[in-house]
Design a protein around this motif. Structure first.
Motif, PDB file in Angstrom:
ATOM      1  N   SER A  79      37.099 -37.117   1.595  1.00 59.20           N
ATOM      2  CA  SER A  79      36.064 -36.147   1.968  1.00 59.20           C
ATOM      3  C   SER A  79      34.859 -36.356   1.058  1.00 59.20           C
ATOM      4  O   SER A  79      34.967 -36.237  -0.168  1.00 59.20           O
ATOM      5  CB  SER A  79      36.602 -34.721   1.789  1.00 59.20           C
ATOM      6  N   ILE A  81      32.106 -34.535   0.632  1.00 61.28           N
ATOM      7  CA  ILE A  81      31.692 -33.335  -0.105  1.00 61.28           C
ATOM      8  C   ILE A  81      32.649 -33.065  -1.269  1.00 61.28           C
ATOM      9  O   ILE A  81      32.229 -32.725  -2.366  1.00 61.28           O
ATOM     10  CB  ILE A  81      31.536 -32.101   0.829  1.00 61.28           C
ATOM     11  N   GLU A 144      30.540 -38.592   8.384  1.00 58.52           N
ATOM     12  CA  GLU A 144      30.398 -37.242   7.843  1.00 58.52           C
ATOM     13  C   GLU A 144      28.938 -36.887   7.572  1.00 58.52           C
ATOM     14  O   GLU A 144      28.581 -35.709   7.555  1.00 58.52           O
ATOM     15  CB  GLU A 144      31.173 -37.107   6.534  1.00 58.52           C
ATOM     16  N   LEU A 145      28.125 -37.897   7.306  1.00 58.93           N
ATOM     17  CA  LEU A 145      26.731 -37.679   6.927  1.00 58.93           C
ATOM     18  C   LEU A 145      25.793 -38.384   7.903  1.00 58.93           C
ATOM     19  O   LEU A 145      26.180 -39.354   8.557  1.00 58.93           O
ATOM     20  CB  LEU A 145      26.476 -38.209   5.511  1.00 58.93           C
ATOM     21  N   PHE A 186      24.605 -30.499   0.928  1.00 56.13           N
ATOM     22  CA  PHE A 186      25.324 -31.016   2.091  1.00 56.13           C
ATOM     23  C   PHE A 186      24.971 -30.295   3.381  1.00 56.13           C
ATOM     24  O   PHE A 186      25.155 -30.861   4.454  1.00 56.13           O
ATOM     25  CB  PHE A 186      26.829 -31.025   1.831  1.00 56.13           C
ATOM     26  N   GLU A 187      24.458 -29.070   3.308  1.00 55.11           N
ATOM     27  CA  GLU A 187      24.013 -28.391   4.530  1.00 55.11           C
ATOM     28  C   GLU A 187      22.930 -29.211   5.226  1.00 55.11           C
ATOM     29  O   GLU A 187      22.862 -29.261   6.446  1.00 55.11           O
ATOM     30  CB  GLU A 187      23.494 -26.989   4.215  1.00 55.11           C
ATOM     31  N   LYS A 190      24.722 -33.177   6.363  1.00 54.94           N
ATOM     32  CA  LYS A 190      25.919 -33.369   7.170  1.00 54.94           C
ATOM     33  C   LYS A 190      25.550 -33.846   8.572  1.00 54.94           C
ATOM     34  O   LYS A 190      24.546 -33.422   9.146  1.00 54.94           O
ATOM     35  CB  LYS A 190      26.722 -32.063   7.293  1.00 54.94           C
TER      36      LYS A 190
END
Length: 192
Positions: A79, A81, A144-145, A186-187, A190
């Motif tokens: 993960s 994050i 994820e990003l 990360f908000e 993502k």
């Protein structure tokens, strides 16, 4: 026949010098250390130290890195994050310990010594940026990003507040603060 002059370099001697430099750094701080004191603690001559390092700063940084690199593993939980949280949290816990507090001393000395600043940037901070970059690149590859991230800016976004508090405001750097930084960062990055 090509013969090297002098005795071969001893890894034990080198290790003794690095340990002496690190111990003196922790005990006395960067400004109080001299090559003479390192030599005395390691039970070697100053000439032996100068065979391996050009100056006091180089041996102290190497002594610091020799000890601290083991303490900061590269996380890979699957993960992004979580990996960034672990990296930043581990590093901030280290920075706020006595061992890690010497980083601020080294940064301060680097303001007056450009060679020292160059050494600590290349030897200490550039590798840590590389760890963050690898973590973020893995996140992009796993989907994820966002693919079009400016990774260097994201690294600054995450690490900037840590060093701002460490070097400027002196405010608390704790787990809650690290979580908040990571969550806010990360908000925006993502992959939705």
């Amino acid at each position: 026949m090509d013969k090297k002059l002098g005795r071969p370099r001893s890894e034990k001697t080198k290790s003794d010098i690095l340990n002496a430099a690190y111990e003196l750094l922790i005990e006395n701080g960067f400004a109080e250390i001299t090559v003479e004191k390192i030599a005395e603690r390691a039970n070697v001559s100053k000439a032996t130290i100068y065979k391996w390092w050009p100056n006091k700063a180089a041996v102290i940084i190497d002594g610091f890195l020799n000890t601290t690199n083991v303490e900061l593993p590269i996380p890979d939980t699957g993960s992004t994050i979580q990996d960034m949280f672990i990296q930043v949290d581990n590093f901030t816990k280290f920075l706020t310990s006595r061992k890690g507090s010497v980083i601020t001393e080294i940064i301060a000395e680097g303001q007056y010594d450009p060679k020292l600043a160059d050494i600590y940037r290349k030897a200490y901070f550039t590798p840590r940026r590389s760890i963050s970059k690898k973590i973020l690149e893995r996140g992009i590859l796993r989907g994820e990003l966002k693919k079009d991230l400016n990774i260097e800016v994201i690294i600054d976004l995450i690490w900037g507040p840590i060093f701002y508090r460490l070097l400027i405001t002196g405010e608390k750097i704790d787990v809650a603060f690290v979580k908040e930084i990571i969550n806010y960062a990360f908000e925006g990055i993502k992959h939705l």
